[in-house]
Every structure is written in structure tokens, then in C-alpha cells.
Scaffold this active site. Structure first.
Site, mmCIF file in Angstrom:
data_model
loop_
_atom_site.group_PDB
_atom_site.id
_atom_site.type_symbol
_atom_site.label_atom_id
_atom_site.label_comp_id
_atom_site.label_asym_id
_atom_site.label_seq_id
_atom_site.Cartn_x
_atom_site.Cartn_y
_atom_site.Cartn_z
ATOM 1 N N LYS A 102 0.806 -1.234 0.000
ATOM 2 C CA LYS A 102 0.000 0.000 0.000
ATOM 3 C C LYS A 102 0.837 1.281 0.000
ATOM 4 C CE LYS A 102 -4.384 -1.428 1.966
ATOM 5 N NZ LYS A 102 -5.339 -1.286 3.062
ATOM 6 N N ASP A 157 -10.487 2.906 1.334
ATOM 7 C CA ASP A 157 -10.743 2.217 2.611
ATOM 8 C C ASP A 157 -11.592 3.096 3.525
ATOM 9 O OD1 ASP A 157 -9.550 -0.272 2.343
ATOM 10 O OD2 ASP A 157 -7.593 0.383 3.076
ATOM 11 N N ALA A 191 -4.882 0.943 8.141
ATOM 12 C CA ALA A 191 -6.348 0.858 8.244
ATOM 13 C C ALA A 191 -6.861 1.850 9.282
ATOM 14 C CB ALA A 191 -6.758 -0.566 8.603
ATOM 15 N N THR A 226 1.970 0.183 20.476
ATOM 16 C CA THR A 226 3.228 0.946 20.444
ATOM 17 C C THR A 226 2.884 2.433 20.421
ATOM 18 O OG1 THR A 226 4.166 -0.860 19.145
ATOM 19 C CG2 THR A 226 5.433 1.201 19.224
#
Ligand code: NDP
Length: 267
Positions: free
Chosen positions: A65, A101, A128, A150
Site C-alpha cells: 500500500k 478504505d 487501516a 506501540t
């Protein structure tokens, strides 16, 4: 016959070929949507093939991507803001990258609840999650907070989108109306992974998981059991697919046919 496909590695698990081929068939479009399982080292050569063979469109998934961006002629403002391309199409003689998306996230949520004025919390800080932040901010959520395993990844995302951030353990302190699970924790695991403790979910929340294998993830099961509204990952898959189909064909996508093609493989 026009050629399209899902560019990913691995790609063989993808439901996109079934969804798009069903759509083409329903509209009598002479096109075939294939699996393009391409190793990262072969990406550049593959894009040359796309140009040479005039492949009409691509869905782009992991791990390409971001890597695909410099190989295209243009990316639009949306892909630029999200920082990832998930759909490629031809505009005149240019190979263009966009990202739909976020449309998948937007439409999937709006089926169940309003976004405007709501407090949204997103779990995860990958590509995402970035699309989800974009969708929620575009629809005027009251606040958008990104929580991630994280912290530095959440911070980087939050700086790009001017939103709040924290660690997954901070969930309790945010009174989320809309919760979007956008980590890959529990992907392909039947027993699932508890990303947020069930006790912290509330019946008045709307809970979405982007994962669709399994369809009933741990958080979807927990949310359903306490009476919250739930949104499974197949809705996002469908609506981002519909958006890509309409870009490629300039026709209204046969959404019910595409939905049935997905469901046939998931239920
Ligand atoms: P990325 O690899 O870019 O990001 C993965 C995210 O998940 C990171 O925030 C990572 O945290 C977090 N994570 C991974 N494992 C764990 C774990 N065990 N516990 C807590 N957090 C974890 O993936 P994407 O953003 O591209 O995709 C995320 C999910 O969304 C995937 O499951 C994917 O299948 C799904 N998806 C669904 C779509 C649909 O149409 N329904 C479309 C696109 C994606 P950290 O930063 O700490 O590593």
C-alpha cells in the site's frame, strides 16, 4: 476482456475476486478480476506489466500500500493524506492511486449510527487505522482518539491528523460512542484476542471490527453479548469494493450481488 486484480502478498485468501467478478457478471461487463500475488521484490516489474498489458485497475493490499506510491504517475489528495494507496485506476494515460478504505469505514458505520458529534476511539495505528481517522474526521466526529500497543506509532498518526492518542490500556478513560478495532490482533484466530476487556464495553457503544476472518471476532462477540451495536469487517470490505468498482467502471455497483458473493464465502 479487461483485466483487474488484487495486488497483495499473500493474495490467495482475498475475497475481492469473488466480489468484483460477481459485480462484473451482474452488469454484463466483459472483465476478469484476478489474484496478483506479487512478492515485494517484484513490485516494480509488476507495475511495468500493468502499464504494458493495460491492466485496468488494481486493489492494493499488504504489503504494497505504501511501496506502490513512487511507482504510480499520481496519487490523489486522499491517498496522500492517508499515506497509503488501496485502489489504482487509469485517468487518461496516467496510472493513479487513491484510497477508498475510508469510504468502507464511513459507510459501514453510517449503516448503524451517526458519526457527527460522536466521540470515536480507534484501536491500532496502522494504515487501516489512518483510513478510519480520516473517515471519522471527515464526518465531523466530536473527537477521535487513537490507542495503540506501540505508543510512538499512535503519536506519529495523531500528529498527522491532529487527534488525541494513547495506549490500549488507556481505553477506560475515554468515553467512546464509536469504537473501531483496527489492529490485526486476532486475525485468522478462531478463539480471538481480547484487545479491550469486555467489562469496559458499554451497551450504548457502536463497536466495529475491521477483521472479517473470523467474522465474529472477540470484540464483536463481547459487544453483541452486552447489547452494543456491532459492525463486522465484511461491511467495510463491501463498501470499499463498491467505491473501487464505481471508479473503474463509471457504473453503479450491484451492491446486493457483491454482498452476497462475500457472504457466500464467509457464512
Ligand atoms: P498494519 O500492519 O498497518 O497495522 C497493524 C496494527 O495492529 C498496528 O497498530 C499494530 O500495533 C497492531 N497490532 C498487531 N498485533 C497486535 C496485537 N497482538 N495486539 C495489539 N495490537 C496489535 O495493518 P493494517 O492497518 O493494514 O490492518 C489492520 C487490520 O485491519 C488487519 O487485520 C486487516 O486485515 C484489517 N483490514 C480490513 C479491511 C476491510 O476491508 N475490512 C481493510 C483493511 C484492513 P503496533 O503499532 O504496536 O505494531
Amino acid at each position: 476482456m479487461d483485466k483487474y486484480g488484487i495486488l497483495a502478498f499473500p493474495a490467495h485468501h482475498s475475497l475481492s475476486p469473488a466480489m468484483h467478478n460477481a459485480g462484473f457478471k451482474a452488469l454484463n461487463i466483459e472483465a476478469k478480476y484476478e489474484f496478483f500475488e506479487i512478492h515485494p521484490r517484484d513490485l516494480e516489474a509488476f507495475i511495468q506489466k500493468v502499464r504494458k498489458e493495460n491492466i485496468k485497475g488494481l486493489s492494493v493490499s499488504k504489503p504494497h500500500k505504501e511501496a506502490i506510491i513512487p511507482l504510480l504517475d499520481e496519487i490523489d489528495n486522499t491517498a496522500q493524506k492517508i499515506g497509503a494507496v488501496n485502489t489504482v485506476y487509469w485517468r487518461k494515460n496516467k496510472l493513479v492511486g487513491t484510497n477508498v478504505d475510508w469510504i468502507g469505514v464511513e459507510k459501514a458505520i453510517l449503516e448503524k449510527t451517526e458519526i457527527e458529534g460522536k466521540k470515536a476511539v480507534i484501536l491500532g495505528a496502522g494504515g487501516a487505522a489512518r483510513a478510519a481517522v480520516y473517515a471519522l474526521q471527515n464526518n465531523h466526529a466530536k473527537s477521535v482518539t487513537v490507542l495503540n500497543r506501540t505508543l510512538s506509532h499512535a503519536k506519529a498518526l495523531a500528529e498527522d491528523f491532529f487527534c488525541d492518542y494513547g495506549e490500549l490500556d488507556d481505553f477506560e478513560s475515554f468515553r467512546a460512542d464509536i469504537l473501531v478495532q483496527a489492529t490485526s490482533a486476532g486475525l485468522n484466530k478462531k478463539e480471538g484476542v481480547e484487545v479491550v476487556e469486555k467489562e469496559l464495553l458499554k451497551p450504548e457503544m457502536t463497536v466495529m471490527d475491521m477483521i472479517y476472518t473470523p467474522l465474529e471476532t472477540r470484540i464483536i462477540k463481547d459487544a453483541r453479548e452486552i447489547g452494543a451495536k456491532t459492525i463486522t469487517g465484511d461491511r467495510m470490505l463491501l463498501y470499499q469494493g463498491v467505491a473501487a468498482f464505481e471508479i473503474w467502471t463509471s457504473k453503479k455497483a450491484p451492491i446486493d450481488v457483491m454482498d452476497r458473493a462475500i457472504k457466500k464465502r464467509l457464512y
